[in-house]
Design a protein around this motif. Sequence first.
Motif, PDB file in Angstrom:
ATOM      1  N   LYS A 144       0.836  -1.198   0.000  1.00  0.00           N
ATOM      2  CA  LYS A 144       0.000   0.000   0.000  1.00  0.00           C
ATOM      3  C   LYS A 144       0.876   1.255   0.000  1.00  0.00           C
ATOM      4  CE  LYS A 144      -3.664  -2.152   2.818  1.00  0.00           C
ATOM      5  NZ  LYS A 144      -4.476  -1.998   4.062  1.00  0.00           N
ATOM      6  N   TYR A 145       0.512   2.212  -0.862  1.00  0.00           N
ATOM      7  CA  TYR A 145       1.149   3.525  -0.914  1.00  0.00           C
ATOM      8  C   TYR A 145       0.056   4.591  -0.893  1.00  0.00           C
ATOM      9  CZ  TYR A 145       6.011   2.293  -2.031  1.00  0.00           C
ATOM     10  OH  TYR A 145       7.310   1.854  -1.970  1.00  0.00           O
ATOM     11  N   THR A 146       0.388   5.772  -0.402  1.00  0.00           N
ATOM     12  CA  THR A 146      -0.507   6.912  -0.538  1.00  0.00           C
ATOM     13  C   THR A 146      -0.206   7.596  -1.868  1.00  0.00           C
ATOM     14  OG1 THR A 146       1.041   8.337   0.628  1.00  0.00           O
ATOM     15  CG2 THR A 146      -0.686   7.284   1.944  1.00  0.00           C
ATOM     16  N   LEU A 147      -1.138   8.402  -2.342  1.00  0.00           N
ATOM     17  CA  LEU A 147      -0.972   9.061  -3.628  1.00  0.00           C
ATOM     18  C   LEU A 147       0.155  10.088  -3.633  1.00  0.00           C
ATOM     19  CD1 LEU A 147      -4.696   9.554  -4.719  1.00  0.00           C
ATOM     20  CD2 LEU A 147      -3.010   8.029  -5.754  1.00  0.00           C
ATOM     21  N   ASP A 148       0.585  10.521  -2.464  1.00  0.00           N
ATOM     22  CA  ASP A 148       1.719  11.440  -2.422  1.00  0.00           C
ATOM     23  C   ASP A 148       3.054  10.695  -2.431  1.00  0.00           C
ATOM     24  OD1 ASP A 148       1.773  10.393   0.125  1.00  0.00           O
ATOM     25  OD2 ASP A 148       1.412  12.293   1.154  1.00  0.00           O
ATOM     26  N   GLY A 149       2.993   9.362  -2.693  1.00  0.00           N
ATOM     27  CA  GLY A 149       4.207   8.582  -2.870  1.00  0.00           C
ATOM     28  C   GLY A 149       4.765   7.964  -1.610  1.00  0.00           C
ATOM     29  N   LYS A 150       4.073   8.089  -0.481  1.00  0.00           N
ATOM     30  CA  LYS A 150       4.576   7.553   0.781  1.00  0.00           C
ATOM     31  C   LYS A 150       4.181   6.080   0.938  1.00  0.00           C
ATOM     32  CE  LYS A 150       4.528  11.989   3.210  1.00  0.00           C
ATOM     33  NZ  LYS A 150       3.973  12.766   4.348  1.00  0.00           N
ATOM     34  N   PHE A 151       5.164   5.271   1.302  1.00  0.00           N
ATOM     35  CA  PHE A 151       4.936   3.857   1.565  1.00  0.00           C
ATOM     36  C   PHE A 151       4.158   3.705   2.860  1.00  0.00           C
ATOM     37  CE2 PHE A 151       6.854  -0.052   3.617  1.00  0.00           C
ATOM     38  CZ  PHE A 151       6.037  -0.955   2.946  1.00  0.00           C
ATOM     39  N   GLN A 152       3.009   3.022   2.796  1.00  0.00           N
ATOM     40  CA  GLN A 152       2.198   2.802   3.990  1.00  0.00           C
ATOM     41  C   GLN A 152       2.588   1.510   4.706  1.00  0.00           C
ATOM     42  OE1 GLN A 152      -1.993   2.998   2.844  1.00  0.00           O
ATOM     43  NE2 GLN A 152      -2.159   4.968   3.883  1.00  0.00           N
ATOM     44  N   GLU A 153       2.423   0.394   3.997  1.00  0.00           N
ATOM     45  CA  GLU A 153       2.713  -0.891   4.609  1.00  0.00           C
ATOM     46  C   GLU A 153       2.743  -1.994   3.556  1.00  0.00           C
ATOM     47  OE1 GLU A 153      -0.353  -2.110   7.324  1.00  0.00           O
ATOM     48  OE2 GLU A 153      -1.980  -1.442   6.008  1.00  0.00           O
TER      49      GLU A 153
END
Length: 396
Positions: A144-153
């Motif tokens: 999972k990533y957020t649309l701002d490019g940050k790795f979630q998990e």
Amino acid sequence: MKNILVTITIAFALISCNISQKDNKASETITIIENEKELPYKIGLPERNEGSLKTSMIANDVQFIPLETNKNSIIGRGGQIRINDSLIVISDRKKILLFERSGKFIRQIGTNGKGPGEYLMIFDFELKGDTIFFTSVGKRSMIKYTLDGKFQEEIEIGNQLTHFSLSPDEHIIWYSPKRRELIFYNQTMKPINTLNPENLTKLPDKYSIWDTFDTYFQVSKNKLLFSTYFSDTIWNISNGEQKAAYILNLKDKLLPYEVLIKSYHEQNFEKFTKQAANYQKVNLFEGQNKLFVFQKTWNDNNLNAIYTHDFETDITKKYTAPYIYDDMLSGMELRIKSENQCSEKILVSFINPVNLLKELEKENTEGRSEAYEAWKAKMQKVKYDDNPVVAIINLK
């Protein structure tokens, strides 16, 4: 004949790994989504041909969006596309790229590799809110990533989710073409339910047949629809149980499941492709006012029919051109791929820059509208080696 039935011996042999579902089944409540229509909704697919489906019959307008091309934004062949109000998200299987609705490149999501959050070849991806979900070859996990490019998990699952989707209540559903099972997960990737919609026998472990048409999950606004391609029934699986949503009269056009099973046991895929050429599979697209049905044979990559069903008049029409003809703006043939159907409001087509520029070279512009001239001027900025142009058909 274009043969798209591919034998994959290693990567997809991992698909069939076991999962213990019975102990977890029904351990959580899945929200029931009510149907808008009285279901199952039966639709007769006519034999009469209406010619080509035109954009003016189904759309308010058509938009052409050239995607910015630079060293970081190059899109390979094939892939999937998802679109929301502000973004275009594209997977070319090797990477996931974000563009503004104007076509301006924003960023790549994640990087290639084997580390946490990295990926090799992308099996499938979905966009939900500000989160991108995807699965990768070589990993038995959901990333999972957020649309701002940050790795979630990245959550280990124990299976490679080659085909998955999200239900309206945000459960994650995986369909295993080998096991012929639907596995329902919660957001922590804990399995909570298992279905075999048509009690199909699982396939041998060693080989798999891969067809990019096989999305299994059908486009709907507020339900999760599903098809095995072996029956007339399109299932509503939103509530964790299969309920018949649509029944299409494919009749003798359906491939008998026994033909597939026999080909697996005999390992005679050449014989299978010859037999499969006589049968059809369909993907369904639930628009706002119309139902679209896209049909092709089991071993050819082109559509051979597009059906439209008007819910108000209860009339179904058949169009046998493998494209939608844009008579509103460009005069181009817009080819629709099942993996590119994004919402109930739009149909999407990728335009190869070479084909686009060939269209622009036509000298006869007599009788063309001002809109066409403006479109042509904008498209002339596209180069032969640019990214594809995205054509968005905004449905009525």
